[in-house]
Design a protein around this motif. Structure first.
Motif, PDB file in Angstrom:
ATOM      1  N   UNK A  76       0.820  -1.173   0.105  1.00 63.51           N
ATOM      2  CA  UNK A  76       0.143   0.012   0.070  1.00 63.51           C
ATOM      3  C   UNK A  76       0.813   1.202   0.153  1.00 63.51           C
ATOM      4  N   UNK A  77       1.955   0.946   0.072  1.00 63.56           N
ATOM      5  CA  UNK A  77       2.986   2.310  -0.084  1.00 63.56           C
ATOM      6  C   UNK A  77       4.433   1.891  -0.683  1.00 63.56           C
ATOM      7  N   UNK A  78       5.003   2.726  -1.112  1.00 63.69           N
ATOM      8  CA  UNK A  78       6.102   2.427  -1.850  1.00 63.69           C
ATOM      9  C   UNK A  78       7.400   1.679  -1.425  1.00 63.69           C
ATOM     10  N   UNK A  79       7.686   1.894  -0.183  1.00 62.34           N
ATOM     11  CA  UNK A  79       8.738   1.203   0.520  1.00 62.34           C
ATOM     12  C   UNK A  79       8.530  -0.356   0.608  1.00 62.34           C
ATOM     13  N   UNK A  80       7.518  -0.792   0.806  1.00 63.60           N
ATOM     14  CA  UNK A  80       6.976  -2.323   0.522  1.00 63.60           C
ATOM     15  C   UNK A  80       7.505  -2.633  -1.025  1.00 63.60           C
ATOM     16  N   UNK A  81       7.181  -2.006  -1.842  1.00 66.18           N
ATOM     17  CA  UNK A  81       7.659  -2.280  -3.393  1.00 66.18           C
ATOM     18  C   UNK A  81       9.267  -2.299  -3.508  1.00 66.18           C
ATOM     19  N   UNK A  82       9.722  -1.159  -2.951  1.00 67.03           N
ATOM     20  CA  UNK A  82      11.134  -1.274  -2.729  1.00 67.03           C
ATOM     21  C   UNK A  82      11.721  -2.314  -2.092  1.00 67.03           C
ATOM     22  N   UNK A  99       7.346   0.854  -9.321  1.00 65.18           N
ATOM     23  CA  UNK A  99       7.930  -0.505  -9.960  1.00 65.18           C
ATOM     24  C   UNK A  99       7.996  -0.258 -11.539  1.00 65.18           C
ATOM     25  N   UNK A 100       7.309   0.795 -11.906  1.00 56.46           N
ATOM     26  CA  UNK A 100       7.556   1.098 -13.269  1.00 56.46           C
ATOM     27  C   UNK A 100       8.920   1.681 -13.603  1.00 56.46           C
ATOM     28  N   UNK A 101       9.520   2.415 -12.807  1.00 56.83           N
ATOM     29  CA  UNK A 101      10.846   2.959 -12.824  1.00 56.83           C
ATOM     30  C   UNK A 101      11.987   2.043 -13.310  1.00 56.83           C
ATOM     31  N   UNK A 102      12.924   2.433 -14.504  1.00 58.78           N
ATOM     32  CA  UNK A 102      13.765   1.546 -14.976  1.00 58.78           C
ATOM     33  C   UNK A 102      14.393   0.571 -14.025  1.00 58.78           C
ATOM     34  N   UNK A 103      14.931   1.141 -12.971  1.00 62.07           N
ATOM     35  CA  UNK A 103      15.680   0.467 -11.886  1.00 62.07           C
ATOM     36  C   UNK A 103      15.017  -0.513 -10.921  1.00 62.07           C
ATOM     37  N   UNK A 104      13.617  -0.635 -11.255  1.00 62.28           N
ATOM     38  CA  UNK A 104      12.777  -1.472 -10.401  1.00 62.28           C
ATOM     39  C   UNK A 104      12.218  -2.689 -11.772  1.00 62.28           C
ATOM     40  N   UNK A 308      11.642   5.528  -0.433  1.00 60.78           N
ATOM     41  CA  UNK A 308      12.156   5.296   1.051  1.00 60.78           C
ATOM     42  C   UNK A 308      12.817   4.082   1.061  1.00 60.78           C
ATOM     43  N   UNK A 309      13.281   3.083   0.577  1.00 57.21           N
ATOM     44  CA  UNK A 309      13.779   1.947   0.681  1.00 57.21           C
ATOM     45  C   UNK A 309      15.320   2.027   0.081  1.00 57.21           C
ATOM     46  N   UNK A 310      16.009   0.923   0.439  1.00 58.03           N
ATOM     47  CA  UNK A 310      17.304   1.077  -0.029  1.00 58.03           C
ATOM     48  C   UNK A 310      17.869   1.036  -1.517  1.00 58.03           C
ATOM     49  N   UNK A 311      16.964   0.533  -2.264  1.00 62.11           N
ATOM     50  CA  UNK A 311      17.089   0.727  -3.702  1.00 62.11           C
ATOM     51  C   UNK A 311      17.080   2.186  -3.974  1.00 62.11           C
ATOM     52  N   UNK A 312      15.759   2.772  -3.772  1.00 65.46           N
ATOM     53  CA  UNK A 312      15.472   4.106  -4.053  1.00 65.46           C
ATOM     54  C   UNK A 312      16.375   5.175  -3.424  1.00 65.46           C
ATOM     55  N   UNK A 313      16.872   4.853  -2.231  1.00 64.59           N
ATOM     56  CA  UNK A 313      17.855   5.646  -1.445  1.00 64.59           C
ATOM     57  C   UNK A 313      19.421   5.665  -2.252  1.00 64.59           C
TER      58      UNK A 313
END
Length: 325
Positions: A76-82, A99-104, A308-313
């Motif tokens: 329900x929020x992006x940290x979970x997806x990350x 998830x649509x971001x190319x690095x995901x 908010x997660x390690x991949x995004x950060x």
């Protein structure tokens, strides 16, 4: 004077921006000792082993128990997806566009993941349960109200990350509960190594992250924003939280001599222009050194504001350090 929204608005992301005016007397340079304290201790690149378990007390102090390894997870929020992406798991359904971001996953693969209707603030319970999830992960201060409706049908896990350390903690928690311990350790190691490297090459430039959709902008502070919590380690970042009713004026930002400005445009529905373009209508905006020198960077808000997660950060670190050189 421009106004900025409260911390609650920042947490909700998609709520209408409202603000309270706080008249400032200008910014003053932080003493070196205060800057060092804000940066905190040097980042430790060592990673403690993660042990698989079915019950744990998470990084926010909440006890979480699962009967079996979760196979169907609704985010329900992006940290979970990350976090799931870092662990090599694709969510059954999601409530973010990360998830649509190319690095995901990228646009094509992300289209295969169902989207929960109702928006970020009010995701539809019936739609969530239609996916027969083993686990639902949401943002506590936004989705906590869903707990009674989900009770008995699935396990609901409310998270509340405020710093990068919280995000790492939640990564470890999910890795333990899903049995993806090696993946969790690898993702944590990669992020810590990247942060430590950026820390060793800390810029002496003054940086600022602002967010919003119109002239009611907000300043991301290390105490309340996961992405901003990295910045005292990699640049001069003199911005402190002023609580729910606090805000920064454009006059104060001008007085701080900001060298590099990062802008998160938050759109509510169809995008209607960049925040930096809207702020350009204010004569004070053009006087900020970063604006005069062409060092204003419109960034991807799905990654910078919501991930908010390690991949995004990790992406934030890559983009920020490149801009701060």
């Amino acid at each position: 004077m421009l106004r900025s929204p409260s911390r609650i608005v920042r947490s909700w992301i998609t709520a209408a921006l409202v603000g309270s005016v706080l008249v400032g007397c200008g910014s003053s340079a932080e003493p070196a000792s205060e800057k060092a304290a804000a940066a905190g201790p040097k980042t430790d690149v060592n990673v403690e082993p993660i042990k698989a378990t079915r019950t744990l007390t998470d990084t926010g102090g909440l006890k979480v128990s699962l009967e079996k390894e979760p196979e169907r997870v609704v985010c329900l929020f992006a940290l979970c997806d990350d976090i799931l992406t870092e662990l090599g798991i694709v969510p059954t359904a999601t409530n973010s566009a990360l998830l649509a971001h190319p690095d995901f996953l990228g646009e094509q693969e992300a289209k295969k993941v169902d989207v929960i209707p109702g928006g970020f603030i009010a995701p539809e319970v019936e739609a969530i349960l239609s996916h027969k999830p083993d686990l639902v992960i949401g943002l506590k201060d936004t989705h906590g109200k869903l707990a009674p409706a989900l009770k008995g049908a699935t396990t609901f896990w409310p998270m509340q990350p405020e710093t990068w350390q919280d995000s790492v903690g939640y990564l470890r928690d999910v890795a333990a509960l899903t049995g993806r311990t090696a993946e969790g350790e690898k993702a944590e190691k990669a992020f810590r190594t990247k942060l430590a490297e950026a820390e060793k090459n800390k810029s002496d430039k003054t940086a600022l992250i602002i967010y919003g959709s119109d002239e009611n902008f907000g300043v991301a502070t290390p105490e309340t924003d996961v992405g901003a919590s990295l910045f005292p380690k990699i640049a001069d970042y003199p911005w402190k939280s002023r609580g729910v009713e606090g805000s920064y004026s454009l006059e104060e930002i001008l007085a701080a001599d900001v060298d590099v400005l990062f802008v998160e445009t938050l759109s509510f529905g169809e995008a209607d222009g960049k925040l930096s373009e809207k702020l350009a209508k204010n004569p004070l905006w053009g006087k900020i050194p970063a604006v005069k020198n062409g060092d204003v960077h419109e960034v991807n808000s799905e990654v910078w504001a919501k991930g908010r997660g390690t991949r995004s950060l990790g992406i934030v670190l890559d983009e920020a350090t490149a801009a701060l050189r």
